[in-house]
Motif scaffolding. Structure first.
Motif, PDB file in Angstrom:
ATOM      1  N   MET A   1       0.807  -1.194   0.000  1.00 35.70           N
ATOM      2  CA  MET A   1       0.000   0.000   0.000  1.00 35.70           C
ATOM      3  C   MET A   1       0.852   1.260   0.000  1.00 35.70           C
ATOM      4  O   MET A   1       0.505   2.224  -0.628  1.00 35.70           O
ATOM      5  CB  MET A   1      -0.927   0.000   1.200  1.00 35.70           C
ATOM      6  N   GLY A   2       1.893   1.244   0.780  1.00 35.64           N
ATOM      7  CA  GLY A   2       2.806   2.380   0.770  1.00 35.64           C
ATOM      8  C   GLY A   2       2.162   3.689   1.177  1.00 35.64           C
ATOM      9  O   GLY A   2       1.393   3.754   2.116  1.00 35.64           O
ATOM     10  N   GLN A   3       2.481   4.739   0.459  1.00 33.17           N
ATOM     11  CA  GLN A   3       2.038   6.088   0.800  1.00 33.17           C
ATOM     12  C   GLN A   3       0.524   6.253   0.822  1.00 33.17           C
ATOM     13  O   GLN A   3       0.017   7.160   1.462  1.00 33.17           O
ATOM     14  CB  GLN A   3       2.638   7.090  -0.172  1.00 33.17           C
ATOM     15  N   ASN A   4      -0.209   5.420   0.134  1.00 36.23           N
ATOM     16  CA  ASN A   4      -1.662   5.548   0.070  1.00 36.23           C
ATOM     17  C   ASN A   4      -2.388   4.841   1.215  1.00 36.23           C
ATOM     18  O   ASN A   4      -3.605   4.821   1.252  1.00 36.23           O
ATOM     19  CB  ASN A   4      -2.182   5.008  -1.267  1.00 36.23           C
ATOM     20  N   ASN A   5      -1.648   4.273   2.140  1.00 38.38           N
ATOM     21  CA  ASN A   5      -2.240   3.590   3.288  1.00 38.38           C
ATOM     22  C   ASN A   5      -2.906   4.632   4.186  1.00 38.38           C
ATOM     23  O   ASN A   5      -2.256   5.558   4.656  1.00 38.38           O
ATOM     24  CB  ASN A   5      -1.146   2.840   4.053  1.00 38.38           C
ATOM     25  N   PRO A   6      -4.211   4.507   4.443  1.00 38.90           N
ATOM     26  CA  PRO A   6      -4.908   5.508   5.265  1.00 38.90           C
ATOM     27  C   PRO A   6      -4.445   5.545   6.722  1.00 38.90           C
ATOM     28  O   PRO A   6      -4.744   6.498   7.434  1.00 38.90           O
ATOM     29  CB  PRO A   6      -6.387   5.090   5.163  1.00 38.90           C
ATOM     30  N   SER A   7      -3.698   4.544   7.167  1.00 37.80           N
ATOM     31  CA  SER A   7      -3.183   4.524   8.538  1.00 37.80           C
ATOM     32  C   SER A   7      -1.933   5.372   8.714  1.00 37.80           C
ATOM     33  O   SER A   7      -1.495   5.599   9.829  1.00 37.80           O
ATOM     34  CB  SER A   7      -2.864   3.093   8.968  1.00 37.80           C
ATOM     35  N   ILE A   8      -1.360   5.816   7.620  1.00 41.08           N
ATOM     36  CA  ILE A   8      -0.110   6.582   7.699  1.00 41.08           C
ATOM     37  C   ILE A   8      -0.409   8.061   7.923  1.00 41.08           C
ATOM     38  O   ILE A   8      -1.147   8.682   7.164  1.00 41.08           O
ATOM     39  CB  ILE A   8       0.741   6.381   6.435  1.00 41.08           C
ATOM     40  N   ILE A   9       0.189   8.600   8.975  1.00 40.25           N
ATOM     41  CA  ILE A   9       0.083  10.024   9.281  1.00 40.25           C
ATOM     42  C   ILE A   9       1.226  10.779   8.611  1.00 40.25           C
ATOM     43  O   ILE A   9       1.033  11.822   8.000  1.00 40.25           O
ATOM     44  CB  ILE A   9       0.114  10.253  10.807  1.00 40.25           C
ATOM     45  N   PHE A  10       2.433  10.228   8.737  1.00 37.11           N
ATOM     46  CA  PHE A  10       3.624  10.816   8.134  1.00 37.11           C
ATOM     47  C   PHE A  10       4.411   9.688   7.487  1.00 37.11           C
ATOM     48  O   PHE A  10       4.754   8.709   8.140  1.00 37.11           O
ATOM     49  CB  PHE A  10       4.475  11.520   9.190  1.00 37.11           C
ATOM     50  N   TYR A  11       4.682   9.796   6.197  1.00 37.44           N
ATOM     51  CA  TYR A  11       5.366   8.744   5.452  1.00 37.44           C
ATOM     52  C   TYR A  11       6.854   9.033   5.334  1.00 37.44           C
ATOM     53  O   TYR A  11       7.250  10.098   4.840  1.00 37.44           O
ATOM     54  CB  TYR A  11       4.763   8.602   4.050  1.00 37.44           C
ATOM     55  N   MET A  76       0.068   5.871  17.292  1.00 38.48           N
ATOM     56  CA  MET A  76      -0.546   6.864  18.180  1.00 38.48           C
ATOM     57  C   MET A  76      -1.485   6.199  19.187  1.00 38.48           C
ATOM     58  O   MET A  76      -1.521   6.578  20.362  1.00 38.48           O
ATOM     59  CB  MET A  76      -1.298   7.919  17.371  1.00 38.48           C
ATOM     60  N   ILE A  77      -2.226   5.190  18.754  1.00 36.35           N
ATOM     61  CA  ILE A  77      -3.097   4.447  19.673  1.00 36.35           C
ATOM     62  C   ILE A  77      -2.260   3.774  20.749  1.00 36.35           C
ATOM     63  O   ILE A  77      -2.603   3.806  21.941  1.00 36.35           O
ATOM     64  CB  ILE A  77      -3.945   3.416  18.899  1.00 36.35           C
ATOM     65  N   LEU A  78      -1.150   3.181  20.354  1.00 36.59           N
ATOM     66  CA  LEU A  78      -0.276   2.509  21.319  1.00 36.59           C
ATOM     67  C   LEU A  78       0.383   3.501  22.280  1.00 36.59           C
ATOM     68  O   LEU A  78       0.547   3.204  23.460  1.00 36.59           O
ATOM     69  CB  LEU A  78       0.774   1.678  20.582  1.00 36.59           C
TER      70      LEU A  78
END
Length: 136
Positions: A1-11, A76-78
């Motif tokens: 998925m890379g940069q398009n992963n919705p879980s990524i805040i800062f790539y 961030m959740i962790l």
């Protein structure tokens, strides 16, 4: 998925040039620490022909040629769960861990952690952190 992963805040990522696949072999006790139904085991690791497990998971989308060094929602959740556990708000810490784990397990295998079944909440949080943020 890379940069398009919705879980990524800062790539961001670090290239791993020259890293041999033999160095990506996993400690079998770590791989065995994943519970039945934990999808991270099948996503992060590949069973090699010699029976060893190789790390293949990365948010970069480049496999083992780079590791993700950015910031994700899961991290961030962790962080929030760890802060809650360290300040003594154990139920909220477990609630955060359960929220994360719901997305990490197959539906039929998932089971919430219950505070009364846990001796050391901080240890549970740190173990989840170890599994979720491996190689970061």
């Amino acid at each position: 998925m890379g940069q398009n992963n919705p879980s990524i805040i800062f790539y961001s990522f670090q290239a791993l040039s020259g890293l041999l696949s033999s160095r990506m072999k996993m400690d079998s006790s770590f791989v065995k620490s994943f519970q039945i139904g934990d999808l991270r085991k099948s996503v992060y690791f590949f069973n090699n022909q010699d029976g060893s497990d190789l790390y293949t998971g990365s948010y970069t989308g480049f496999g083992v040629s780079s590791i993700f060094t950015g910031l994700s929602v899961e991290e961030m959740i962790l962080i929030r769960a760890e802060c809650l556990a360290r300040k003594g708000d154990q139920q909220k810490a477990i609630d955060e861990i359960n929220y994360l784990r719901k997305f990490r397990f197959s539906t039929e295998e998932y089971k919430d952690y219950k505070l009364e079944e846990i001796g050391d909440v901080l240890m549970v949080v740190l173990e989840e952190r170890r599994k979720e943020l491996y190689m970061r």
